[in-house]
Design a protein around this motif. Structure first.
Motif, PDB file in Angstrom:
ATOM      1  N   ASN A 156      -4.199   3.783  -2.944  1.00 23.97           N
ATOM      2  CA  ASN A 156      -2.793   3.608  -2.589  1.00 23.97           C
ATOM      3  C   ASN A 156      -2.127   2.781  -3.677  1.00 23.97           C
ATOM      4  OD1 ASN A 156      -3.253   0.745  -1.880  1.00 23.97           O
ATOM      5  ND2 ASN A 156      -4.315   1.608  -0.104  1.00 23.97           N
ATOM      6  N   ALA A 157      -0.850   2.475  -3.466  1.00 24.84           N
ATOM      7  CA  ALA A 157      -0.076   1.751  -4.483  1.00 24.84           C
ATOM      8  C   ALA A 157      -0.586   0.333  -4.723  1.00 24.84           C
ATOM      9  CB  ALA A 157       1.394   1.717  -4.086  1.00 24.84           C
ATOM     10  N   ALA A 158      -1.315  -0.217  -3.781  1.00 26.12           N
ATOM     11  CA  ALA A 158      -1.847  -1.571  -3.953  1.00 26.12           C
ATOM     12  C   ALA A 158      -3.240  -1.550  -4.567  1.00 26.12           C
ATOM     13  CB  ALA A 158      -1.897  -2.291  -2.604  1.00 26.12           C
ATOM     14  N   GLY A 159      -3.916  -0.400  -4.533  1.00 24.59           N
ATOM     15  CA  GLY A 159      -5.308  -0.333  -4.995  1.00 24.59           C
ATOM     16  C   GLY A 159      -5.485   0.079  -6.428  1.00 24.59           C
ATOM     17  N   GLN A 193       0.824  -1.207   0.000  1.00 21.29           N
ATOM     18  CA  GLN A 193       0.000   0.000   0.000  1.00 21.29           C
ATOM     19  C   GLN A 193       0.860   1.260   0.000  1.00 21.29           C
ATOM     20  OE1 GLN A 193      -3.033   0.010   3.050  1.00 21.29           O
ATOM     21  NE2 GLN A 193      -3.391  -2.194   2.835  1.00 21.29           N
ATOM     22  N   PHE A 194       2.120   1.109   0.400  1.00 18.72           N
ATOM     23  CA  PHE A 194       2.997   2.272   0.541  1.00 18.72           C
ATOM     24  C   PHE A 194       4.208   2.235  -0.381  1.00 18.72           C
ATOM     25  CE2 PHE A 194       0.779   1.377   4.484  1.00 18.72           C
ATOM     26  CZ  PHE A 194       0.139   2.591   4.720  1.00 18.72           C
ATOM     27  N   ALA A 214      -4.039   8.456  -3.771  1.00 17.71           N
ATOM     28  CA  ALA A 214      -4.613   9.402  -2.810  1.00 17.71           C
ATOM     29  C   ALA A 214      -3.697   9.613  -1.608  1.00 17.71           C
ATOM     30  CB  ALA A 214      -5.989   8.916  -2.350  1.00 17.71           C
ATOM     31  N   ASN A 215      -2.949   8.565  -1.236  1.00 20.36           N
ATOM     32  CA  ASN A 215      -2.098   8.674  -0.045  1.00 20.36           C
ATOM     33  C   ASN A 215      -0.677   9.147  -0.366  1.00 20.36           C
ATOM     34  OD1 ASN A 215      -1.178   6.303  -1.293  1.00 20.36           O
ATOM     35  ND2 ASN A 215      -0.769   5.266   0.645  1.00 20.36           N
ATOM     36  N   MET A 218       6.565   1.888 -11.015  1.00 20.93           N
ATOM     37  CA  MET A 218       6.801   2.711 -12.198  1.00 20.93           C
ATOM     38  C   MET A 218       8.132   3.463 -12.094  1.00 20.93           C
ATOM     39  SD  MET A 218       4.335   1.956 -14.118  1.00 20.93           S
ATOM     40  CE  MET A 218       4.060   3.176 -15.387  1.00 20.93           C
ATOM     41  N   HIS A 219       8.690   3.537 -10.885  1.00 18.84           N
ATOM     42  CA  HIS A 219      10.009   4.158 -10.717  1.00 18.84           C
ATOM     43  C   HIS A 219      11.085   3.323 -11.419  1.00 18.84           C
ATOM     44  CE1 HIS A 219       9.072   7.456  -7.943  1.00 18.84           C
ATOM     45  NE2 HIS A 219       8.232   6.636  -7.327  1.00 18.84           N
TER      46      HIS A 219
END
Length: 200
Positions: free
Chosen positions: A197-200, A134-135, A175-176, A143-144
């Motif tokens: 978040n990164a997982a959603g 999620q973080f 969003a986070n 994507m980095h």
């Protein structure tokens, strides 16, 4: 007796002069050498494998608290960005500067190994891979790693980018994470809905 001493001195001086003249038959040290010195053997250097080596755990590292210019292409975090993204963030930074906002980057391209290190640290921090995702994206999803994401700072720059980034094709994605931007506008120049978040 005086003559004998004098003769001995003269003989000694003459012998010394003869020895000195023999010693100066080689060219003076300031003269150029008659032949070039033998070449030294070249040392082969193994190039760093960019974006693929798990051992490269610092590729693209930007130290905590450090802000770098999106024009600093000598820094791998900037220089290894996808060209379209690099041009977009540079154009956005130029426009922001005209508004009195200094857009900097806190992260850009990252090697696979560095992203894995960040993800592993997040797993340790949050207790599971699902929560960590999620973080921090895994190396396979980040994507980095493919040079298609930048993290912007300081906060005033994040706010400017949220309001104006779509003019340059740049969108906040999660969003986070108000700092994370990617090229994501649709044909009408509109950013997609935020993911939680990164997982959603």
């Amino acid at each position: 007796m005086g003559q004998a001493v004098t003769g001995s001195v003269v003989t000694a001086v003459g012998l010394s002069a003869l020895l000195m003249s023999c010693g100066t038959t080689s060219p003076p040290t300031s003269a150029p050498p008659t032949s070039a010195p033998p070449p030294t053997a070249a040392v082969a250097v193994e190039p760093l494998s960019i974006g693929t080596a798990a051992e490269d755990t610092t590729g693209g590292l930007v130290a905590d608290g450090q802000l770098i210019s999106p024009f600093d292409v000598e820094n791998p975090a900037v220089g290894f960005l996808e060209p379209a993204l690099l041009a977009a963030i540079q154009n956005a930074a130029t426009a922001a500067s005209a508004d009195g906002v200094d857009v900097k980057l806190t992260s850009g391209w990252r090697s696979t190994g560095f992203q894995k290190r960040l993800f592993d640290q997040a797993v340790t921090t949050y207790g599971s891979a699902d929560l960590a995702a999620q973080f921090v994206a895994s190396p396979e999803k980040s994507m980095h790693v493919v040079g298609k994401a930048v993290d912007v700072g300081p906060v005033v720059a994040d706010q400017w980018m949220i309001a104006n980034g779509s003019r340059f094709g740049l969108c906040q994605i999660y969003a986070n994470e108000i700092w994370h931007f990617e090229l994501a506008v649709d044909a009408a120049g509109i950013c997609p809905p935020l993911r939680p978040n990164a997982a959603g």
